[in-house]
Design a protein around this motif. Sequence first.
Motif, PDB file in Angstrom:
ATOM      1  N   ALA A 241       0.825  -1.207   0.000  1.00  0.00           N
ATOM      2  CA  ALA A 241       0.000   0.000   0.000  1.00  0.00           C
ATOM      3  C   ALA A 241       0.859   1.256   0.000  1.00  0.00           C
ATOM      4  CB  ALA A 241      -0.928  -0.018   1.204  1.00  0.00           C
ATOM      5  N   LYS A 242       1.923   1.235   0.801  1.00  0.00           N
ATOM      6  CA  LYS A 242       2.819   2.398   0.876  1.00  0.00           C
ATOM      7  C   LYS A 242       3.463   2.664  -0.481  1.00  0.00           C
ATOM      8  CE  LYS A 242       4.253   2.269   5.736  1.00  0.00           C
ATOM      9  NZ  LYS A 242       5.315   1.692   6.591  1.00  0.00           N
ATOM     10  N   ALA A 243       3.878   1.600  -1.171  1.00  0.00           N
ATOM     11  CA  ALA A 243       4.527   1.768  -2.477  1.00  0.00           C
ATOM     12  C   ALA A 243       3.547   2.369  -3.490  1.00  0.00           C
ATOM     13  CB  ALA A 243       5.054   0.421  -2.978  1.00  0.00           C
ATOM     14  N   PHE A 244       2.300   1.927  -3.466  1.00  0.00           N
ATOM     15  CA  PHE A 244       1.294   2.505  -4.374  1.00  0.00           C
ATOM     16  C   PHE A 244       1.042   3.966  -4.022  1.00  0.00           C
ATOM     17  CE2 PHE A 244       0.319  -1.892  -5.531  1.00  0.00           C
ATOM     18  CZ  PHE A 244       0.016  -1.769  -6.879  1.00  0.00           C
ATOM     19  N   HIS A 245       1.005   4.250  -2.733  1.00  0.00           N
ATOM     20  CA  HIS A 245       0.746   5.623  -2.288  1.00  0.00           C
ATOM     21  C   HIS A 245       1.861   6.550  -2.781  1.00  0.00           C
ATOM     22  CE1 HIS A 245      -1.170   8.754  -0.190  1.00  0.00           C
ATOM     23  NE2 HIS A 245      -0.549   8.677   0.959  1.00  0.00           N
ATOM     24  N   GLU A 246       3.103   6.089  -2.655  1.00  0.00           N
ATOM     25  CA  GLU A 246       4.243   6.881  -3.122  1.00  0.00           C
ATOM     26  C   GLU A 246       4.174   7.115  -4.630  1.00  0.00           C
ATOM     27  OE1 GLU A 246       8.190   5.325  -2.000  1.00  0.00           O
ATOM     28  OE2 GLU A 246       7.434   5.641   0.046  1.00  0.00           O
ATOM     29  N   ALA A 247       3.779   6.087  -5.368  1.00  0.00           N
ATOM     30  CA  ALA A 247       3.789   6.174  -6.830  1.00  0.00           C
ATOM     31  C   ALA A 247       2.653   7.052  -7.363  1.00  0.00           C
ATOM     32  CB  ALA A 247       3.710   4.780  -7.439  1.00  0.00           C
ATOM     33  N   VAL A 248       1.445   6.853  -6.887  1.00  0.00           N
ATOM     34  CA  VAL A 248       0.316   7.539  -7.527  1.00  0.00           C
ATOM     35  C   VAL A 248      -0.542   8.385  -6.585  1.00  0.00           C
ATOM     36  CG1 VAL A 248       0.072   6.116  -9.607  1.00  0.00           C
ATOM     37  CG2 VAL A 248      -0.981   5.339  -7.473  1.00  0.00           C
ATOM     38  N   GLY A 249      -0.145   8.510  -5.324  1.00  0.00           N
ATOM     39  CA  GLY A 249      -0.895   9.377  -4.418  1.00  0.00           C
ATOM     40  C   GLY A 249      -2.328   8.933  -4.215  1.00  0.00           C
ATOM     41  N   LEU A 250      -2.529   8.000  -3.303  1.00  0.00           N
ATOM     42  CA  LEU A 250      -3.872   7.448  -3.078  1.00  0.00           C
ATOM     43  C   LEU A 250      -4.767   8.465  -2.387  1.00  0.00           C
ATOM     44  CD1 LEU A 250      -2.697   4.006  -1.660  1.00  0.00           C
ATOM     45  CD2 LEU A 250      -3.380   4.516  -4.019  1.00  0.00           C
ATOM     46  N   THR A 251      -6.048   8.433  -2.711  1.00  0.00           N
ATOM     47  CA  THR A 251      -7.022   9.274  -1.998  1.00  0.00           C
ATOM     48  C   THR A 251      -7.995   8.418  -1.203  1.00  0.00           C
ATOM     49  OG1 THR A 251      -8.583   9.278  -3.843  1.00  0.00           O
ATOM     50  CG2 THR A 251      -6.931  11.041  -3.817  1.00  0.00           C
ATOM     51  N   GLY A 252      -7.915   7.102  -1.391  1.00  0.00           N
ATOM     52  CA  GLY A 252      -8.806   6.213  -0.660  1.00  0.00           C
ATOM     53  C   GLY A 252      -8.384   4.769  -0.815  1.00  0.00           C
ATOM     54  N   VAL A 253      -8.900   3.940   0.075  1.00  0.00           N
ATOM     55  CA  VAL A 253      -8.592   2.512   0.047  1.00  0.00           C
ATOM     56  C   VAL A 253      -9.906   1.735   0.092  1.00  0.00           C
ATOM     57  CG1 VAL A 253      -7.448   0.613   1.298  1.00  0.00           C
ATOM     58  CG2 VAL A 253      -6.388   2.879   1.248  1.00  0.00           C
ATOM     59  N   ILE A 254      -9.931   0.630  -0.651  1.00  0.00           N
ATOM     60  CA  ILE A 254     -11.068  -0.295  -0.572  1.00  0.00           C
ATOM     61  C   ILE A 254     -10.505  -1.631  -0.112  1.00  0.00           C
ATOM     62  CG2 ILE A 254     -12.845  -1.524  -1.892  1.00  0.00           C
ATOM     63  CD1 ILE A 254     -13.001   0.914  -3.729  1.00  0.00           C
ATOM     64  N   VAL A 255     -11.019  -2.156   0.983  1.00  0.00           N
ATOM     65  CA  VAL A 255     -10.525  -3.429   1.502  1.00  0.00           C
ATOM     66  C   VAL A 255     -11.558  -4.515   1.197  1.00  0.00           C
ATOM     67  CG1 VAL A 255      -9.652  -4.671   3.506  1.00  0.00           C
ATOM     68  CG2 VAL A 255      -9.308  -2.202   3.345  1.00  0.00           C
ATOM     69  N   THR A 256     -11.145  -5.508   0.412  1.00  0.00           N
ATOM     70  CA  THR A 256     -12.066  -6.581   0.012  1.00  0.00           C
ATOM     71  C   THR A 256     -11.803  -7.847   0.832  1.00  0.00           C
ATOM     72  OG1 THR A 256     -10.490  -7.386  -1.616  1.00  0.00           O
ATOM     73  CG2 THR A 256     -12.128  -5.792  -2.393  1.00  0.00           C
ATOM     74  N   LYS A 257     -12.690  -8.811   0.664  1.00  0.00           N
ATOM     75  CA  LYS A 257     -12.540 -10.182   1.202  1.00  0.00           C
ATOM     76  C   LYS A 257     -12.447 -10.229   2.721  1.00  0.00           C
ATOM     77  CE  LYS A 257     -10.196 -11.301  -3.119  1.00  0.00           C
ATOM     78  NZ  LYS A 257      -9.260 -12.157  -3.829  1.00  0.00           N
ATOM     79  N   LEU A 258     -13.086  -9.265   3.390  1.00  0.00           N
ATOM     80  CA  LEU A 258     -13.107  -9.293   4.852  1.00  0.00           C
ATOM     81  C   LEU A 258     -13.863 -10.519   5.345  1.00  0.00           C
ATOM     82  CD1 LEU A 258     -13.510  -5.517   5.553  1.00  0.00           C
ATOM     83  CD2 LEU A 258     -11.822  -6.972   6.648  1.00  0.00           C
ATOM     84  N   ASP A 259     -14.738 -11.062   4.498  1.00  0.00           N
ATOM     85  CA  ASP A 259     -15.503 -12.256   4.870  1.00  0.00           C
ATOM     86  C   ASP A 259     -14.613 -13.497   4.931  1.00  0.00           C
ATOM     87  OD1 ASP A 259     -15.439 -11.544   2.031  1.00  0.00           O
ATOM     88  OD2 ASP A 259     -16.440 -13.455   1.692  1.00  0.00           O
ATOM     89  N   GLY A 260     -13.444 -13.436   4.309  1.00  0.00           N
ATOM     90  CA  GLY A 260     -12.608 -14.631   4.228  1.00  0.00           C
ATOM     91  C   GLY A 260     -11.489 -14.664   5.239  1.00  0.00           C
ATOM     92  N   THR A 261     -11.517 -13.794   6.232  1.00  0.00           N
ATOM     93  CA  THR A 261     -10.374 -13.691   7.133  1.00  0.00           C
ATOM     94  C   THR A 261     -10.768 -13.350   8.570  1.00  0.00           C
ATOM     95  OG1 THR A 261      -8.271 -12.546   7.500  1.00  0.00           O
ATOM     96  CG2 THR A 261     -10.018 -11.243   6.515  1.00  0.00           C
ATOM     97  N   ALA A 262      -9.897 -13.758   9.502  1.00  0.00           N
ATOM     98  CA  ALA A 262     -10.058 -13.347  10.902  1.00  0.00           C
ATOM     99  C   ALA A 262      -9.165 -12.135  11.179  1.00  0.00           C
ATOM    100  CB  ALA A 262      -9.713 -14.501  11.830  1.00  0.00           C
ATOM    101  N   LYS A 263      -8.538 -11.603  10.104  1.00  0.00           N
ATOM    102  CA  LYS A 263      -7.628 -10.459  10.243  1.00  0.00           C
ATOM    103  C   LYS A 263      -8.306  -9.146   9.892  1.00  0.00           C
ATOM    104  CE  LYS A 263      -3.597 -13.251   9.072  1.00  0.00           C
ATOM    105  NZ  LYS A 263      -2.599 -13.529   8.032  1.00  0.00           N
ATOM    106  N   GLY A 264      -9.593  -9.086  10.159  1.00  0.00           N
ATOM    107  CA  GLY A 264     -10.370  -7.905   9.781  1.00  0.00           C
ATOM    108  C   GLY A 264      -9.979  -6.641  10.525  1.00  0.00           C
ATOM    109  N   GLY A 265      -9.080  -6.783  11.518  1.00  0.00           N
ATOM    110  CA  GLY A 265      -8.616  -5.603  12.240  1.00  0.00           C
ATOM    111  C   GLY A 265      -7.592  -4.819  11.446  1.00  0.00           C
ATOM    112  N   VAL A 266      -7.186  -5.376  10.305  1.00  0.00           N
ATOM    113  CA  VAL A 266      -6.123  -4.786   9.491  1.00  0.00           C
ATOM    114  C   VAL A 266      -6.475  -3.380   8.970  1.00  0.00           C
ATOM    115  CG1 VAL A 266      -6.827  -5.799   7.263  1.00  0.00           C
ATOM    116  CG2 VAL A 266      -4.406  -5.374   7.726  1.00  0.00           C
TER     117      VAL A 266
END
Length: 307
Positions: A241-266
């Motif tokens: 994520a940091k590398a993408f932010h540096e390259a193209v300047g992110l304005t938002g994030v979409i987090v997918t597949k939260l249904d498939g993980t117990a790591k939803g705190g990420v």
Amino acid sequence: MSWFARLKQGLKKTAENLSKAVPWGGDPEEVLEELEYALIAADVGIEATEEILAEVRQSSQKNLKEAVKLAIMLQLEPDERRRKLRKLGFKPDATKKFVAPKGHVVLMVGVNGVGKTTTIAKLGQYYQRAGKKVLFAAGDTFRAAGGTQLKVWGERLGIPVIQAPEGADPAALAFDATQARKARGHDLLLVDTAGRLHTKHNLMEELKKVKRAIGKAEPGEPGEVWLVMDATVGQNGINQAKAFHEAVGLTGVIVTKLDGTAKGGVLVPIVRALGVPIKFIGVGEGPEDLQPFDAGAYAEALLEGAA
Ligand SMILES: Nc1nc2c(ncn2[C@@H]2O[C@H](COP(=O)(O)OP(=O)(O)OP(=O)(O)O)[C@@H](O)[C@H]2O)c(=O)[nH]1
Ligand SMILES: [Mg+2]
């Protein structure tokens, strides 16, 4: 199923650890100790976990669960709102809020297979339902299947798709699509891109070129650059994520597949690392499973989610 029920269902795997492993109602120190492990196991990250525990300890709220909800929410909110929330206490806002994009062009980026193309289809439907005239650009010219996949979605939804032959320059396509949006009077252009590893220098340069091409076709655009991230990757996704932010300047994030993980705190360490808001979350494969992100509803679902 209601929107909130769907959110709870999607976050179930993460919520289970938080509501079951923690002996809520028991000795407060024991609760906090178990909570610490549960938050770390949910990929909230050590720093944020310590801050959440400190926030809960300082809280005047007698109900520990409510204090934890507020502390999680505070981690995910921008600074000004954070100060207000601290004063107000925890008031989950489980109402669906509308995510209005800045400008008219949204560029979608991310590593391979995270859900960019299907998310664009879901967003297309979301904005179409809100009365917007939507246009897609099949910017994944790397694989023939990439363009076809979006074309099929476009046909299903009645959303036109600007396409180019396999191997065509994605920047040229993005330029063309941006001009077409203006000429045809569409409200919103969603630009897909081929999945790429953040470590591949030439592919990251290509992405910068796509962004520049959009700006050349229409100054000020893209108004939004959204990174799609796969929650099952957990905290390992943060360097990407940091590398993408540096390259193209992110304005938002979409987090997918939260249904498939117990790591939803990420979501917490993502916001900490990037300082960029989460716009939508994906809690399943269906079109209704992409939801506007609301920190209050998320905290509520995490703590009350698992039955
Ligand atoms: N369970 C679940 N699956 C999802 C979610 N979002 C997307 N997917 C699935 O993830 C798979 C990959 O989605 P794509 O949209 O093709 O991913 P992509 O990022 O465009 O992939 P590339 O173009 O190859 O980089 C599909 O099977 C989607 O249905 C989600 O929130 N939950
Ligand atoms: Mg794709």
